[in-house]
Write a protein that holds these residues in place. Structure first.
Motif, PDB file in Angstrom:
ATOM      1  N   THR A 169      -0.159  -2.841  -9.535  1.00 16.42           N
ATOM      2  CA  THR A 169       0.435  -1.999  -8.437  1.00 16.42           C
ATOM      3  C   THR A 169       1.596  -1.372  -8.645  1.00 16.42           C
ATOM      4  OG1 THR A 169       1.224  -3.998  -7.373  1.00 16.42           O
ATOM      5  CG2 THR A 169      -1.316  -3.126  -6.719  1.00 16.42           C
ATOM      6  N   VAL A 170       2.194  -0.574  -7.876  1.00 13.08           N
ATOM      7  CA  VAL A 170       3.501   0.130  -8.049  1.00 13.08           C
ATOM      8  C   VAL A 170       4.318  -1.138  -7.535  1.00 13.08           C
ATOM      9  CG1 VAL A 170       5.337   1.695  -6.894  1.00 13.08           C
ATOM     10  CG2 VAL A 170       3.043   2.490  -7.681  1.00 13.08           C
ATOM     11  N   GLU A 210       6.525   5.731  -4.539  1.00 18.43           N
ATOM     12  CA  GLU A 210       6.897   5.043  -5.849  1.00 18.43           C
ATOM     13  C   GLU A 210       8.563   5.154  -6.021  1.00 18.43           C
ATOM     14  OE1 GLU A 210       5.350   4.990 -10.598  1.00 18.43           O
ATOM     15  OE2 GLU A 210       4.953   6.708  -9.218  1.00 18.43           O
ATOM     16  N   GLU A 235       2.112   2.820  -3.217  1.00 18.32           N
ATOM     17  CA  GLU A 235       1.450   3.693  -4.119  1.00 18.32           C
ATOM     18  C   GLU A 235       1.801   5.105  -3.960  1.00 18.32           C
ATOM     19  OE1 GLU A 235      -0.989   2.572  -6.672  1.00 18.32           O
ATOM     20  OE2 GLU A 235       0.200   0.472  -6.141  1.00 18.32           O
ATOM     21  N   THR A 236       2.381   5.504  -2.860  1.00 20.37           N
ATOM     22  CA  THR A 236       2.588   6.921  -2.681  1.00 20.37           C
ATOM     23  C   THR A 236       4.096   7.143  -2.608  1.00 20.37           C
ATOM     24  OG1 THR A 236       2.025   6.610  -0.460  1.00 20.37           O
ATOM     25  CG2 THR A 236       0.304   7.712  -1.814  1.00 20.37           C
ATOM     26  N   ALA A 240      -3.662   0.289  -2.633  1.00 23.92           N
ATOM     27  CA  ALA A 240      -3.268  -0.879  -3.927  1.00 23.92           C
ATOM     28  C   ALA A 240      -4.189  -1.837  -3.902  1.00 23.92           C
ATOM     29  CB  ALA A 240      -1.834  -1.461  -3.447  1.00 23.92           C
ATOM     30  N   ASP A 252       0.855  -1.099   0.208  1.00 18.65           N
ATOM     31  CA  ASP A 252       0.106  -0.202   0.054  1.00 18.65           C
ATOM     32  C   ASP A 252       0.741   1.367   0.099  1.00 18.65           C
ATOM     33  OD1 ASP A 252      -2.385  -1.178  -0.147  1.00 18.65           O
ATOM     34  OD2 ASP A 252      -2.599  -1.807   2.254  1.00 18.65           O
TER      35      ASP A 252
END
Length: 293
Positions: free
Chosen positions: A125-126, A73, A70-71, A252, A67
């Protein structure tokens, strides 16, 4: 023959058991965690690997906060891509075999049959994208490589779903667990054994590795409650209730279906990993032994 084996991410739940397995086999193991080796520092990777001259490198170190990635990266790519490149380049220089631990998140989770090693990837997802980018660097920079994709990992040395459930089952009156995501749990002891067996061969390529059989997270939680209740001292009070992914939105997206077919394990004549419930019982026994010490 005694080999020199280097393990990155050695303090993680898989890394710990990989180190233990190779040591039990009589090999000379260099266990590296972030304190001993910064994989994002190319010069440090080159110098450390050149000094040890490993025959085998097991690359367990990774950014795995699905999760948060995602921010975050840049950090996910720095660790999973740049870090993997640094290990791969240094491994190739000393002609070491490289084993890269990857994930079911390289797929989109929309399949209706188990994913095979050569199915098209499509990470959502990243985290999944960064791990796939790491796979591609290993394939292109190394001549002796194994990529092992795994899923739903649990081991005694680290935080994971099984440990979380054991804690919540005793604390909560009721517990909702997602029942519309399906996959295969993987016990680190069994995965480490496969890593060790595979590394001593030249059967290079991509492998899907998990314990046999499938379940949803809810079914996994039910099994945890049932098997743990057989152990002395464990008194689960929570009532388990199935719920949907939609009831627990996460930054995510989670794969709805991440069951992987063990095609490469079968076609390369390797023994299948035991059933996930059998592995869960072994884990609970290992955990109770550890707690008794």
């Amino acid at each position: 023959m005694k080999y020199r084996v280097m393990v990155t991410g050695a303090a993680g739940q898989l890394g710990y058991d990989v180190v233990k397995t190779f040591q039990a086999g009589g090999h000379d193991v260099m266990a590296c965690d972030r304190d001993q080796l910064d994989i994002t520092d190319q010069q440090q990777c080159r110098e450390t690997i050149n000094a040890f001259q490993p025959h085998i490198i097991v690359h367990c170190a990774a950014y795995t906060a699905v999760d948060k990635a995602e921010t975050d990266e840049n950090m996910a790519y720095t660790v999973n891509v740049t870090g993997t490149r640094n290990i791969a380049v240094a491994a190739e220089k000393v002609k070491a075999k490289l084993i890269y631990i990857s994930t079911d998140y390289v797929f989109d989770g929309t399949a209706t049959r188990p994913y095979q090693e050569f199915d098209l990837t499509n990470p959502q997802t990243v985290y999944g994208k960064s791990k796939l980018a790491g796979e591609r660097l290993v394939e292109s920079l190394c001549t002796r490589w194994f990529i092992i994709r795994t899923s739903w990992v649990f081991g005694v040395h680290g935080s994971n779903f099984v440990k979380t459930m054991l804690e919540l089952l005793e604390k909560r009156p009721r517990l909702q667990v997602v029942h519309d995501q399906q996959g295969s749990p993987t016990y680190t002891v069994d995965l480490a054994r496969l890593v060790s067996n595979l590394s001593l061969t030249e059967k290079y390529g991509i492998y899907h590795a998990s314990n046999s059989g499938t379940c949803t997270w809810y079914e996994f939680a039910q099994a945890i409650a049932e098997e743990a209740a057989k152990q002395s001292g464990f008194k689960p009070s929570a009532v388990l209730e199935p719920c949907t992914t939609g009831q627990f939105p996460r930054p995510a997206p989670r794969p709805q279906y991440s069951v992987m077919d063990h095609l490469a394990i079968r076609t390369n004549g390797l023994p299948p990993m035991r059933a996930w419930r059998e592995a869960l019982i072994a884990f609970l026994n290992e955990l109770s032994e550890q707690q008794a010490e």
